[in-house]
Scaffold this motif. Sequence first.
Motif, PDB file in Angstrom:
ATOM      1  N   LEU A   4      36.534  44.247  47.045  1.00 12.54           N
ATOM      2  CA  LEU A   4      37.644  42.890  46.371  1.00 12.54           C
ATOM      3  C   LEU A   4      36.986  42.894  45.797  1.00 12.54           C
ATOM      4  CD1 LEU A   4      39.623  40.509  46.341  1.00 12.54           C
ATOM      5  CD2 LEU A   4      37.105  38.964  46.796  1.00 12.54           C
ATOM      6  N   VAL A   5      37.892  43.117  44.153  1.00 19.24           N
ATOM      7  CA  VAL A   5      37.708  43.046  42.997  1.00 19.24           C
ATOM      8  C   VAL A   5      38.995  41.705  42.644  1.00 19.24           C
ATOM      9  CG1 VAL A   5      38.604  43.792  40.148  1.00 19.24           C
ATOM     10  CG2 VAL A   5      37.593  45.579  42.291  1.00 19.24           C
ATOM     11  N   LEU A   6      37.906  40.444  41.605  1.00 23.83           N
ATOM     12  CA  LEU A   6      38.392  39.177  41.708  1.00 23.83           C
ATOM     13  C   LEU A   6      38.407  39.387  39.786  1.00 23.83           C
ATOM     14  CD1 LEU A   6      39.478  36.604  42.943  1.00 23.83           C
ATOM     15  CD2 LEU A   6      37.073  36.255  43.335  1.00 23.83           C
ATOM     16  N   GLY A   7      39.609  38.798  39.451  1.00 26.34           N
ATOM     17  CA  GLY A   7      39.643  38.566  38.314  1.00 26.34           C
ATOM     18  C   GLY A   7      40.096  36.922  37.734  1.00 26.34           C
ATOM     19  N   LEU A   8      39.341  36.367  37.485  1.00 23.80           N
ATOM     20  CA  LEU A   8      39.547  35.305  37.053  1.00 23.80           C
ATOM     21  C   LEU A   8      39.840  34.586  36.141  1.00 23.80           C
ATOM     22  CD1 LEU A   8      35.809  33.978  38.995  1.00 23.80           C
ATOM     23  CD2 LEU A   8      38.291  33.711  39.771  1.00 23.80           C
ATOM     24  N   GLY A   9      40.838  33.506  35.831  1.00 28.07           N
ATOM     25  CA  GLY A   9      40.867  33.329  34.682  1.00 28.07           C
ATOM     26  C   GLY A   9      42.392  32.499  35.058  1.00 28.07           C
ATOM     27  N   ASN A  10      43.136  32.133  33.339  1.00 23.45           N
ATOM     28  CA  ASN A  10      44.334  31.362  32.904  1.00 23.45           C
ATOM     29  C   ASN A  10      45.095  32.613  32.186  1.00 23.45           C
ATOM     30  OD1 ASN A  10      47.069  30.451  32.650  1.00 23.45           O
ATOM     31  ND2 ASN A  10      45.827  28.535  33.088  1.00 23.45           N
ATOM     32  N   GLU A  11      45.980  32.605  31.824  1.00 25.50           N
ATOM     33  CA  GLU A  11      46.978  33.688  31.390  1.00 25.50           C
ATOM     34  C   GLU A  11      47.116  33.484  30.417  1.00 25.50           C
ATOM     35  OE1 GLU A  11      49.477  36.347  32.892  1.00 25.50           O
ATOM     36  OE2 GLU A  11      49.997  35.277  33.977  1.00 25.50           O
ATOM     37  N   ALA A  13      46.068  30.716  28.751  1.00 22.12           N
ATOM     38  CA  ALA A  13      44.447  30.602  27.646  1.00 22.12           C
ATOM     39  C   ALA A  13      43.378  31.137  27.404  1.00 22.12           C
ATOM     40  CB  ALA A  13      44.192  29.273  28.870  1.00 22.12           C
ATOM     41  N   GLY A  14      44.589  31.727  26.108  1.00 17.35           N
ATOM     42  CA  GLY A  14      43.842  32.788  25.392  1.00 17.35           C
ATOM     43  C   GLY A  14      42.428  33.690  26.315  1.00 17.35           C
ATOM     44  N   ASP A  15      41.274  33.562  25.670  1.00 17.66           N
ATOM     45  CA  ASP A  15      40.483  34.567  25.932  1.00 17.66           C
ATOM     46  C   ASP A  15      39.769  34.466  27.415  1.00 17.66           C
ATOM     47  OD1 ASP A  15      39.675  35.433  24.438  1.00 17.66           O
ATOM     48  OD2 ASP A  15      38.156  34.532  22.835  1.00 17.66           O
ATOM     49  N   ASP A  16      40.622  33.432  28.416  1.00 14.95           N
ATOM     50  CA  ASP A  16      40.429  33.123  29.441  1.00 14.95           C
ATOM     51  C   ASP A  16      41.091  33.476  29.985  1.00 14.95           C
ATOM     52  OD1 ASP A  16      38.627  31.281  31.551  1.00 14.95           O
ATOM     53  OD2 ASP A  16      40.939  30.401  32.133  1.00 14.95           O
ATOM     54  N   ALA A  17      41.758  34.452  29.953  1.00 19.92           N
ATOM     55  CA  ALA A  17      43.006  35.229  31.099  1.00 19.92           C
ATOM     56  C   ALA A  17      41.960  36.677  31.244  1.00 19.92           C
ATOM     57  CB  ALA A  17      44.630  35.952  30.208  1.00 19.92           C
ATOM     58  N   VAL A  18      40.887  36.884  30.033  1.00 15.02           N
ATOM     59  CA  VAL A  18      40.257  37.947  30.495  1.00 15.02           C
ATOM     60  C   VAL A  18      40.068  38.600  31.868  1.00 15.02           C
ATOM     61  CG1 VAL A  18      37.895  37.412  30.594  1.00 15.02           C
ATOM     62  CG2 VAL A  18      38.615  39.820  29.551  1.00 15.02           C
ATOM     63  N   GLY A  19      39.864  38.650  32.385  1.00 15.23           N
ATOM     64  CA  GLY A  19      39.602  38.815  34.538  1.00 15.23           C
ATOM     65  C   GLY A  19      40.753  38.932  35.091  1.00 15.23           C
ATOM     66  N   VAL A  20      41.860  38.297  34.510  1.00 17.95           N
ATOM     67  CA  VAL A  20      43.089  38.409  34.992  1.00 17.95           C
ATOM     68  C   VAL A  20      43.777  39.784  34.603  1.00 17.95           C
ATOM     69  CG1 VAL A  20      46.046  37.628  35.224  1.00 17.95           C
ATOM     70  CG2 VAL A  20      43.786  35.868  35.523  1.00 17.95           C
ATOM     71  N   VAL A  33      41.719  51.260  47.682  1.00 21.31           N
ATOM     72  CA  VAL A  33      40.721  51.450  47.964  1.00 21.31           C
ATOM     73  C   VAL A  33      39.809  50.460  47.439  1.00 21.31           C
ATOM     74  CG1 VAL A  33      38.657  52.601  46.253  1.00 21.31           C
ATOM     75  CG2 VAL A  33      41.014  54.033  46.320  1.00 21.31           C
ATOM     76  N   ALA A  34      40.402  49.670  46.795  1.00 24.26           N
ATOM     77  CA  ALA A  34      40.026  48.112  47.003  1.00 24.26           C
ATOM     78  C   ALA A  34      40.998  46.997  47.159  1.00 24.26           C
ATOM     79  CB  ALA A  34      38.809  47.735  45.587  1.00 24.26           C
ATOM     80  N   ASP A  35      41.173  45.903  47.199  1.00 25.00           N
ATOM     81  CA  ASP A  35      41.925  44.686  46.768  1.00 25.00           C
ATOM     82  C   ASP A  35      41.707  44.233  45.527  1.00 25.00           C
ATOM     83  OD1 ASP A  35      43.185  45.440  49.412  1.00 25.00           O
ATOM     84  OD2 ASP A  35      41.407  43.671  50.158  1.00 25.00           O
ATOM     85  N   VAL A  36      42.651  44.357  44.888  1.00 25.41           N
ATOM     86  CA  VAL A  36      42.344  44.101  43.719  1.00 25.41           C
ATOM     87  C   VAL A  36      43.627  42.684  43.431  1.00 25.41           C
ATOM     88  CG1 VAL A  36      43.208  43.760  40.737  1.00 25.41           C
ATOM     89  CG2 VAL A  36      42.384  45.767  42.351  1.00 25.41           C
ATOM     90  N   VAL A  37      42.279  41.489  42.942  1.00 28.86           N
ATOM     91  CA  VAL A  37      43.110  40.013  43.079  1.00 28.86           C
ATOM     92  C   VAL A  37      43.183  39.237  41.846  1.00 28.86           C
ATOM     93  CG1 VAL A  37      43.366  37.808  44.079  1.00 28.86           C
ATOM     94  CG2 VAL A  37      42.690  39.719  45.363  1.00 28.86           C
ATOM     95  N   GLU A  38      44.548  38.371  41.303  1.00 34.10           N
ATOM     96  CA  GLU A  38      43.903  37.708  40.453  1.00 34.10           C
ATOM     97  C   GLU A  38      43.765  36.115  40.983  1.00 34.10           C
ATOM     98  OE1 GLU A  38      47.652  38.472  38.273  1.00 34.10           O
ATOM     99  OE2 GLU A  38      47.365  40.242  38.434  1.00 34.10           O
ATOM    100  N   GLU A  54      33.116  42.323  52.352  1.00 37.63           N
ATOM    101  CA  GLU A  54      31.105  43.236  52.632  1.00 37.63           C
ATOM    102  C   GLU A  54      31.186  43.230  50.701  1.00 37.63           C
ATOM    103  OE1 GLU A  54      34.100  44.863  53.881  1.00 37.63           O
ATOM    104  OE2 GLU A  54      33.458  43.284  55.879  1.00 37.63           O
ATOM    105  N   ARG A  55      32.268  43.256  49.571  1.00 34.18           N
ATOM    106  CA  ARG A  55      31.725  43.824  48.373  1.00 34.18           C
ATOM    107  C   ARG A  55      33.017  43.167  47.253  1.00 34.18           C
ATOM    108  NH1 ARG A  55      31.590  49.484  49.788  1.00 34.18           N
ATOM    109  NH2 ARG A  55      33.390  49.422  50.306  1.00 34.18           N
ATOM    110  N   ALA A  56      32.193  42.329  46.783  1.00 34.50           N
ATOM    111  CA  ALA A  56      33.063  41.671  45.287  1.00 34.50           C
ATOM    112  C   ALA A  56      32.514  41.892  43.736  1.00 34.50           C
ATOM    113  CB  ALA A  56      33.364  40.601  45.889  1.00 34.50           C
ATOM    114  N   ILE A  57      33.687  42.762  43.018  1.00 37.47           N
ATOM    115  CA  ILE A  57      33.038  42.491  42.008  1.00 37.47           C
ATOM    116  C   ILE A  57      34.503  40.843  40.857  1.00 37.47           C
ATOM    117  CG2 ILE A  57      33.409  43.549  39.604  1.00 37.47           C
ATOM    118  CD1 ILE A  57      33.832  46.133  41.224  1.00 37.47           C
ATOM    119  N   VAL A  58      33.752  39.990  40.411  1.00 34.18           N
ATOM    120  CA  VAL A  58      34.177  38.972  39.591  1.00 34.18           C
ATOM    121  C   VAL A  58      34.046  39.060  38.744  1.00 34.18           C
ATOM    122  CG1 VAL A  58      34.245  36.845  40.076  1.00 34.18           C
ATOM    123  CG2 VAL A  58      33.035  37.390  41.782  1.00 34.18           C
TER     124      VAL A  58
END
Length: 161
Positions: A4-11, A13-20, A33-38, A54-58
């Motif tokens: 899992l690739v998990l992009g966190l944030g609120n698009e 709210a300025g810089d909080d959007a970075v994960g998304v 290859v990986a599930d990408v989730v916002e 089993e694996r995650a990038i946040v």
Amino acid sequence: MRTLVLGLGNELAGDDAVGVLVARAAQPELDGVADVVESAASGLALIEVLAGYERAIVVDSIVTGRRPPGSITEMGLEDVGRVVAPSLHHAGLAELAAVTGRLGLGFPSSTRVLAVEVVDPYTFGAAPSEPVAAAVPELVRRVREQVRRWEEEQACTISLP
């Protein structure tokens, strides 16, 4: 093994959007290859998002004031400190791992966190600051490289007699 690739944030709210923004930019390269989730979720709500992997990038924003905006801090789950919060609804990754373990739920055994120092994650309607927007390509590269490393490790493990 599911990644899992998990992009966190609120698009909104300025810089909080970075994960998304990182999740959106990485999606085409990681398709299949990986599930990408916002997600704008936090705390216990993330248990459902992380379950079954089993694996995650946040990828998320942080405000520490200790590093320049746009600086990337990469760490494993064991390096992430406890979150002191008013309730479990604001729990951090370490607390989520502990809760899921106690409940017998799955939590990614390999977790990498890419945290980006931000300027303003609070202003509704603001665009990401220049240093944070400039960090997105490097974050995407690091996400892609970590997924590739995990895929190579898995291939080596599978091919061993």
